[in-house]
Design a protein around this motif. Structure first.
Motif, PDB file in Angstrom:
ATOM      1  N   GLY A  99       0.816  -1.212   0.000  1.00 57.24           N
ATOM      2  CA  GLY A  99       0.000   0.000   0.000  1.00 57.24           C
ATOM      3  C   GLY A  99       0.847   1.258   0.000  1.00 57.24           C
ATOM      4  N   PHE A 153     -13.358   5.793  -0.981  1.00 64.64           N
ATOM      5  CA  PHE A 153     -13.321   4.622  -0.123  1.00 64.64           C
ATOM      6  C   PHE A 153     -14.214   4.802   1.103  1.00 64.64           C
ATOM      7  CE2 PHE A 153     -11.381   2.812   3.713  1.00 64.64           C
ATOM      8  CZ  PHE A 153     -11.611   1.477   3.458  1.00 64.64           C
ATOM      9  N   THR A 159      -6.288  -7.014   3.069  1.00 65.20           N
ATOM     10  CA  THR A 159      -6.900  -5.791   2.559  1.00 65.20           C
ATOM     11  C   THR A 159      -6.649  -4.626   3.505  1.00 65.20           C
ATOM     12  OG1 THR A 159      -8.625  -7.099   1.473  1.00 65.20           O
ATOM     13  CG2 THR A 159      -9.084  -4.761   1.799  1.00 65.20           C
ATOM     14  N   LEU A 212      -4.587  -1.101   2.567  1.00 68.60           N
ATOM     15  CA  LEU A 212      -5.206   0.206   2.737  1.00 68.60           C
ATOM     16  C   LEU A 212      -4.542   1.017   3.841  1.00 68.60           C
ATOM     17  CD1 LEU A 212      -8.902  -0.786   2.100  1.00 68.60           C
ATOM     18  CD2 LEU A 212      -7.383   0.488   0.589  1.00 68.60           C
TER      19      LEU A 212
END
Length: 148
Positions: free
Chosen positions: A33, A52, A97, A101
């Protein structure tokens, strides 16, 4: 003395390797990320973060509708175990994930973990929040280290 010094260095290296193994997934995904963030402008990152946040905001309050739309019944899901290791797959996906992020936006991952735990597990909202608070510490540290 030279033998003692090399022994101390060897033990320090072994301890460092052990720490690296313990935090491999969050460090790896947060680093990915962070690399993606370096490739984007500040304006692009701000827009991506806004999109987001707007996308994940309704997930927890609309959990039942989302699960109904996906055709997921309300039956309890089996917990991860040695007999059922595939039950842990959604948890690894959530962790990965959250790590990406966290590195991308510089967040601790709670904005990802809570909604995804609400969808992928039978955890109630308060338990998902508590789980997120515990789980985001390694990814936050890795994101900060990657940006430093």
């Amino acid at each position: 003395r030279a033998v003692d010094k090399s022994k101390g260095q060897k033990n320090a290296r072994e301890a460092a390797r052990e720490r690296a193994r313990e935090t491999a997934q969050p460090r790896l995904t947060a680093s990915l990320g962070a690399r993606a963030a370096a490739a984007l402008s500040a304006k692009q990152l701000a827009r991506a973060l806004g999109v987001f946040m707007l996308a994940v905001a309704p997930i927890v309050p609309c959990r039942k509708r989302i699960l109904d739309a996906l055709g997921v019944d309300g039956a309890p899901r089996p917990p991860p175990s040695l007999e059922n290791p595939l039950a842990a797959a959604p948890l690894f996906a959530i962790g990965g994930t959250a790590g990406v992020l966290a590195g991308l936006f510089g967040v601790g991952g709670g904005a990802v973990v809570v909604p995804l735990l609400a969808l992928a597990t039978d955890l109630d909202h308060k338990t998902a929040l508590g789980t997120s608070l515990c789980a985001m510490v390694p990814t936050a540290i890795a994101g900060v280290a990657a940006h430093a």
